[in-house]
Scaffold this motif. Structure first.
Motif, mmCIF file in Angstrom:
data_model
loop_
_atom_site.group_PDB
_atom_site.id
_atom_site.type_symbol
_atom_site.label_atom_id
_atom_site.label_comp_id
_atom_site.label_asym_id
_atom_site.label_seq_id
_atom_site.Cartn_x
_atom_site.Cartn_y
_atom_site.Cartn_z
ATOM 1 N N ILE A 363 0.831 -1.203 0.000
ATOM 2 C CA ILE A 363 0.000 0.000 0.000
ATOM 3 C C ILE A 363 0.867 1.254 0.000
ATOM 4 O O ILE A 363 0.548 2.250 -0.667
ATOM 5 C CB ILE A 363 -0.953 -0.014 1.211
ATOM 6 C CG1 ILE A 363 -1.993 -1.132 1.043
ATOM 7 C CG2 ILE A 363 -1.642 1.332 1.384
ATOM 8 C CD1 ILE A 363 -2.930 -1.269 2.218
ATOM 9 N N SER A 364 1.974 1.221 0.746
ATOM 10 C CA SER A 364 2.845 2.397 0.814
ATOM 11 C C SER A 364 3.476 2.717 -0.537
ATOM 12 O O SER A 364 3.913 3.860 -0.752
ATOM 13 C CB SER A 364 3.933 2.170 1.868
ATOM 14 O OG SER A 364 4.791 1.109 1.484
ATOM 15 N N GLU A 365 3.542 1.756 -1.436
ATOM 16 C CA GLU A 365 4.146 1.992 -2.748
ATOM 17 C C GLU A 365 3.159 2.566 -3.757
ATOM 18 O O GLU A 365 3.543 2.880 -4.882
ATOM 19 C CB GLU A 365 4.713 0.669 -3.284
ATOM 20 C CG GLU A 365 5.847 0.102 -2.432
ATOM 21 C CD GLU A 365 6.268 -1.284 -2.882
ATOM 22 O OE1 GLU A 365 5.615 -1.813 -3.812
ATOM 23 O OE2 GLU A 365 7.232 -1.838 -2.321
ATOM 24 N N MET A 366 1.897 2.709 -3.360
ATOM 25 C CA MET A 366 0.869 3.152 -4.299
ATOM 26 C C MET A 366 0.846 4.666 -4.483
ATOM 27 O O MET A 366 0.394 5.166 -5.507
ATOM 28 C CB MET A 366 -0.510 2.680 -3.818
ATOM 29 C CG MET A 366 -0.691 1.175 -3.821
ATOM 30 S SD MET A 366 -2.144 0.639 -2.885
ATOM 31 C CE MET A 366 -3.434 1.634 -3.598
ATOM 32 N N PHE A 367 1.319 5.417 -3.478
ATOM 33 C CA PHE A 367 1.115 6.860 -3.475
ATOM 34 C C PHE A 367 2.440 7.615 -3.543
ATOM 35 O O PHE A 367 3.499 7.108 -3.154
ATOM 36 C CB PHE A 367 0.371 7.276 -2.206
ATOM 37 C CG PHE A 367 -0.944 6.576 -2.013
ATOM 38 C CD1 PHE A 367 -2.073 6.974 -2.696
ATOM 39 C CD2 PHE A 367 -1.043 5.486 -1.152
ATOM 40 C CE1 PHE A 367 -3.276 6.325 -2.529
ATOM 41 C CE2 PHE A 367 -2.238 4.833 -0.970
ATOM 42 C CZ PHE A 367 -3.366 5.249 -1.667
ATOM 43 N N VAL A 368 2.356 8.852 -3.996
ATOM 44 C CA VAL A 368 3.498 9.758 -3.956
ATOM 45 C C VAL A 368 3.847 9.999 -2.492
ATOM 46 O O VAL A 368 2.953 10.263 -1.671
ATOM 47 C CB VAL A 368 3.168 11.080 -4.667
ATOM 48 C CG1 VAL A 368 4.330 12.066 -4.546
ATOM 49 C CG2 VAL A 368 2.823 10.834 -6.127
ATOM 50 N N PRO A 369 5.123 9.911 -2.105
ATOM 51 C CA PRO A 369 5.485 10.002 -0.683
ATOM 52 C C PRO A 369 4.916 11.214 0.034
ATOM 53 O O PRO A 369 4.366 11.089 1.129
ATOM 54 C CB PRO A 369 7.014 10.026 -0.728
ATOM 55 C CG PRO A 369 7.366 9.270 -1.951
ATOM 56 C CD PRO A 369 6.297 9.596 -2.943
ATOM 57 N N GLN A 370 5.035 12.390 -0.562
ATOM 58 C CA GLN A 370 4.565 13.585 0.118
ATOM 59 C C GLN A 370 3.046 13.580 0.260
ATOM 60 O O GLN A 370 2.502 13.998 1.288
ATOM 61 C CB GLN A 370 5.002 14.838 -0.650
ATOM 62 C CG GLN A 370 4.740 16.143 0.081
ATOM 63 C CD GLN A 370 5.506 16.214 1.391
ATOM 64 O OE1 GLN A 370 6.736 16.163 1.398
ATOM 65 N NE2 GLN A 370 4.805 16.329 2.507
ATOM 66 N N VAL A 371 2.360 13.076 -0.753
ATOM 67 C CA VAL A 371 0.896 12.992 -0.692
ATOM 68 C C VAL A 371 0.469 12.023 0.412
ATOM 69 O O VAL A 371 -0.479 12.290 1.170
ATOM 70 C CB VAL A 371 0.326 12.535 -2.054
ATOM 71 C CG1 VAL A 371 -1.179 12.291 -1.962
ATOM 72 C CG2 VAL A 371 0.638 13.572 -3.124
ATOM 73 N N LEU A 372 1.182 10.909 0.547
ATOM 74 C CA LEU A 372 0.880 9.954 1.605
ATOM 75 C C LEU A 372 1.120 10.576 2.975
ATOM 76 O O LEU A 372 0.321 10.380 3.903
ATOM 77 C CB LEU A 372 1.740 8.703 1.428
ATOM 78 C CG LEU A 372 1.521 7.593 2.462
ATOM 79 C CD1 LEU A 372 0.083 7.097 2.422
ATOM 80 C CD2 LEU A 372 2.485 6.433 2.214
ATOM 81 N N GLY A 373 2.192 11.348 3.109
ATOM 82 C CA GLY A 373 2.473 12.007 4.386
ATOM 83 C C GLY A 373 1.391 13.001 4.749
ATOM 84 O O GLY A 373 0.926 13.039 5.896
ATOM 85 N N TRP A 374 0.977 13.827 3.799
ATOM 86 C CA TRP A 374 -0.106 14.775 4.067
ATOM 87 C C TRP A 374 -1.399 14.055 4.431
ATOM 88 O O TRP A 374 -2.137 14.499 5.311
ATOM 89 C CB TRP A 374 -0.324 15.656 2.848
ATOM 90 C CG TRP A 374 0.784 16.643 2.608
ATOM 91 C CD1 TRP A 374 1.686 17.122 3.523
ATOM 92 C CD2 TRP A 374 1.107 17.258 1.364
ATOM 93 N NE1 TRP A 374 2.559 17.993 2.923
ATOM 94 C CE2 TRP A 374 2.222 18.110 1.584
ATOM 95 C CE3 TRP A 374 0.586 17.193 0.070
ATOM 96 C CZ2 TRP A 374 2.805 18.876 0.590
ATOM 97 C CZ3 TRP A 374 1.162 17.965 -0.931
ATOM 98 C CH2 TRP A 374 2.260 18.797 -0.671
ATOM 99 N N SER A 375 -1.660 12.952 3.753
ATOM 100 C CA SER A 375 -2.885 12.195 4.019
ATOM 101 C C SER A 375 -2.896 11.628 5.433
ATOM 102 O O SER A 375 -3.917 11.674 6.130
ATOM 103 C CB SER A 375 -3.035 11.062 3.005
ATOM 104 O OG SER A 375 -3.078 11.560 1.683
ATOM 105 N N LEU A 376 -1.771 11.102 5.869
ATOM 106 C CA LEU A 376 -1.698 10.558 7.216
ATOM 107 C C LEU A 376 -1.882 11.647 8.268
ATOM 108 O O LEU A 376 -2.574 11.445 9.272
ATOM 109 C CB LEU A 376 -0.358 9.850 7.419
ATOM 110 C CG LEU A 376 -0.136 8.564 6.611
ATOM 111 C CD1 LEU A 376 1.291 8.058 6.799
ATOM 112 C CD2 LEU A 376 -1.130 7.499 7.030
ATOM 113 N N GLN A 377 -1.275 12.793 8.056
ATOM 114 C CA GLN A 377 -1.428 13.887 9.009
ATOM 115 C C GLN A 377 -2.864 14.395 9.055
ATOM 116 O O GLN A 377 -3.416 14.641 10.137
ATOM 117 C CB GLN A 377 -0.477 15.027 8.633
ATOM 118 C CG GLN A 377 1.004 14.677 8.767
ATOM 119 C CD GLN A 377 1.912 15.788 8.280
ATOM 120 O OE1 GLN A 377 1.470 16.907 8.018
ATOM 121 N NE2 GLN A 377 3.200 15.490 8.134
ATOM 122 N N ALA A 378 -3.488 14.525 7.885
ATOM 123 C CA ALA A 378 -4.876 14.988 7.843
ATOM 124 C C ALA A 378 -5.817 13.977 8.503
ATOM 125 O O ALA A 378 -6.751 14.357 9.229
ATOM 126 C CB ALA A 378 -5.304 15.233 6.397
#
Length: 576
Positions: A363-378
């Motif tokens: 799952i972690s390989e599916m998204f752009v790293p920065q987008v995944l980080g923002w998503s987790l924080q949100a």
């Protein structure tokens, strides 16, 4: 140069002032029997210097990253400075356990310098008044970022800087290491462009494999069709909110042999990890009950699992998955609780096996790293403001350590423990580490969520004591039952003697009886019967009478002859 995996980069994305993402093993050393007296800081520096070649983590830093559009790179730091990373501290007098825990909390709360190799080591002296520790002990705390290691590879690094003998200085080695420059910007951006072109394809591939895996896992779930199906998610606790930048920590130290004895008392049905989860479960039950915050339904913990052997990779980065375990906090009896935890753990392992252990990494390989980080924080911010239930309430991470003697600069390892990282919505972390014949539960939280760490440690101790006592009672009951069964059953030798005696007696009686019967039959066969007997008796009487007449006639004749006196005697003698 090596590019980070998406899983490693996730821990970089979650790094913040409130959530520093480093793992911190803590080792206590006994130098009372060391040759040459106390360990000097310079000798510790020498140990690190001569073991740097054993792990690339020590001298590599982060570079690149394309502003978060791709994962950064590990490069060998040409400006590496060992003395910046290895530091020397001392506790103020009296140097007790409470002061030690406060210092560890403050060091854990402070993040690493992200522009240098992501580790620091602190030599801590002054442990002079700690019950259970040798006099004049010292400790070593190593902070290593979670992007560089997981629990298993962290244990490997600890082994690398220690020796199997009490040698004071390791042997010198020829180190051919050289630093390297950061990757060129064009290389970073071109690689980021190509990697992001592949992400849509990877997204559909992952979804295409994940959906059938979830359906299969639910179909093969051990709880499917059972009267007590998989329990719904439980509402949040005080530990499931936004964490602050403060930290509190403490540890429960246990004898590993006692834990193994408890496991034996339970017929080996449970694992050491089940016992550790049950102890934490009992502590949470006591602590939350004292606050009137214990939910009616059971809480769950997240248990990180290493999948390094399954992936067969030599990477030192993170290769982990997460398993959910129902902690049975709704069960008061300690023996019933640990058995329930064992059943829940087995069901979770089966479910995770059916789902696939690489799900989190895929799952972690599916998204752009920065987008995944923002998503987790949100997501963390949103969940913190709602009453959405969570799959996990606390973390219990079990990392087996070496069970053989280890030495640092001639000082022997006496105790191994460690501190884990906190995340928003996951504000209580339990690090279970075994080594040197002991096993510890080291918990860490923020001060706002756990204002009374001493009381929580007492809850852990009471939970542990109750479980050990219940296990001993169970073992005594089993022994009494076995002794009672043995008393009712006659001994094997006595039984053999009785059987032999009975057999001999019976044989003797049978032999005598048989002999009597045989004699009677023989007598019966030999004895005359009927007319034959009467005829024989009559013949015997006739013979006797004839003999009497002949004797009488002989006597008369003798009287008529001269010298009949002596002659009669002679005749009578001859006749008779």
């Amino acid at each position: 140069m090596e590019q980070l995996t998406e899983m490693d980069n996730n821990f970089l994305q979650q790094e913040s002032g409130a959530t520093p993402m480093h793992i911190s093993p803590v080792i206590v050393y006994d130098q009372s029997h060391r040759q040459g007296g106390k360990v000097r800081f310079k000798e510790v520096l020498t140990v690190f210097e001569r073991n740097l070649h054993k792990s690339a983590i020590f001298r590599r830093k982060l570079a690149g990253g394309a502003l978060g559009l791709d994962t950064p790179y590990w490069v060998e730091d040409p400006n590496f400075d060992l003395e910046f990373h290895v530091r020397h501290l001392a506790l103020p007098k009296p140097g007790d356990w409470r002061q030690f825990c406060i210092l560890l909390s403050r060091l854990q709360a402070r993040g690493l310098d992200m522009k240098r190799p992501l580790w620091e080591a602190y030599v801590i002296e002054g442990l002079n008044d700690v019950e259970g520790l040798p006099e004049n002990s010292f400790a070593l705390m190593i902070k290593i970022h979670h992007a560089a290691i997981d629990g298993v590879s962290g244990a490997e690094i600890l082994t690398a800087i220690h020796s199997l003998t009490d040698e004071i200085e390791p042997k010198e080695v020829i180190d051919t290491w050289r630093g390297e420059p950061d990757p060129a910007p064009w290389k970073v951006w071109s690689r980021a462009y190509l990697n992001n072109l592949k992400r849509p394809v990877r997204f559909f591939e992952t979804v295409g494999s994940l959906v059938p895996a979830v359906i299969k896992a639910n179909r093969l779930s051990p709880t499917r069709g059972a009267k007590d199906p998989r329990k719904p998610l439980v509402a949040k606790t005080r530990f499931n909110g936004l964490v602050s930048s403060t930290r509190v920590t403490d540890a429960l130290i246990m004898d590993l042999d006692e834990i193994k004895a408890l496991r034996s008392a339970l017929d080996g049905e449970v694992t050491v990890n089940d016992i550790m989860v049950s102890i934490v479960s009992g502590a949470l039950r006591k602590y939350l009950s004292s606050k009137n915050e214990l939910p009616d339904s059971s809480l769950s913990c997240g248990a990180p699992m290493s999948i390094r052997s399954e992936r067969n990779s030599e990477s030192k980065g993170n290769q982990i998955s997460m398993m959910k375990i129902n902690m049975a906090t709704d069960i008061e009896d300690p023996i019933a609780r640990v058995r329930a935890v064992n059943i829940n753990s087995q069901q979770s392992k089966k479910y995770s096996g059916n789902l696939g252990s690489n799900v989190i990494m895929e799952i972690s390989e599916m998204f752009v790293p920065q987008v995944l980080g923002w998503s987790l924080q949100a997501a963390s911010q949103a969940v913190a403001r709602t009453d959405i239930p969570l799959p996990f309430h606390v973390i219990v991470s079990n990392v087996p350590g070496p069970q053989f003697p280890l030495y640092l600069a001639g000082a022997k390892v006496h105790l191994m423990t460690g501190i884990g990282p906190l995340l928003h919505m996951m504000g209580l972390f339990h690090a279970v580490i075994s080594g040197a014949g002991k096993i510890t539960i080291n918990f860490v939280s923020c001060r706002e969520m756990l204002p009374d760490p001493d009381f929580y440690k007492q809850c852990l101790l009471e939970s542990y004591t109750a479980l050990i006592a219940a296990g001993r009672q169970l073992e005594k009951k089993r022994q009494r039952s076995a002794a009672s069964s043995a008393a009712k059953k006659p001994p094997a030798n006595a039984s053999g003697k009785a059987s032999s005696k009975s057999t001999s007696k019976s044989t003797g009686k049978a032999t005598a009886k048989t002999s009597a019967k045989t004699t009677a039959r023989a007598a019966a066969r030999n004895a005359p019967t009927g007319k034959a007997a009467a005829k024989k008796r009559a013949k015997s009487r006739t013979g006797t009478a004839s003999a009497a007449r002949r004797a009488s006639a002989a006597t008369s004749t003798a009287k008529r002859k001269p010298g009949g006196g002596r002659g009669s005697k002679n005749v009578a003698s001859k006749s008779s």
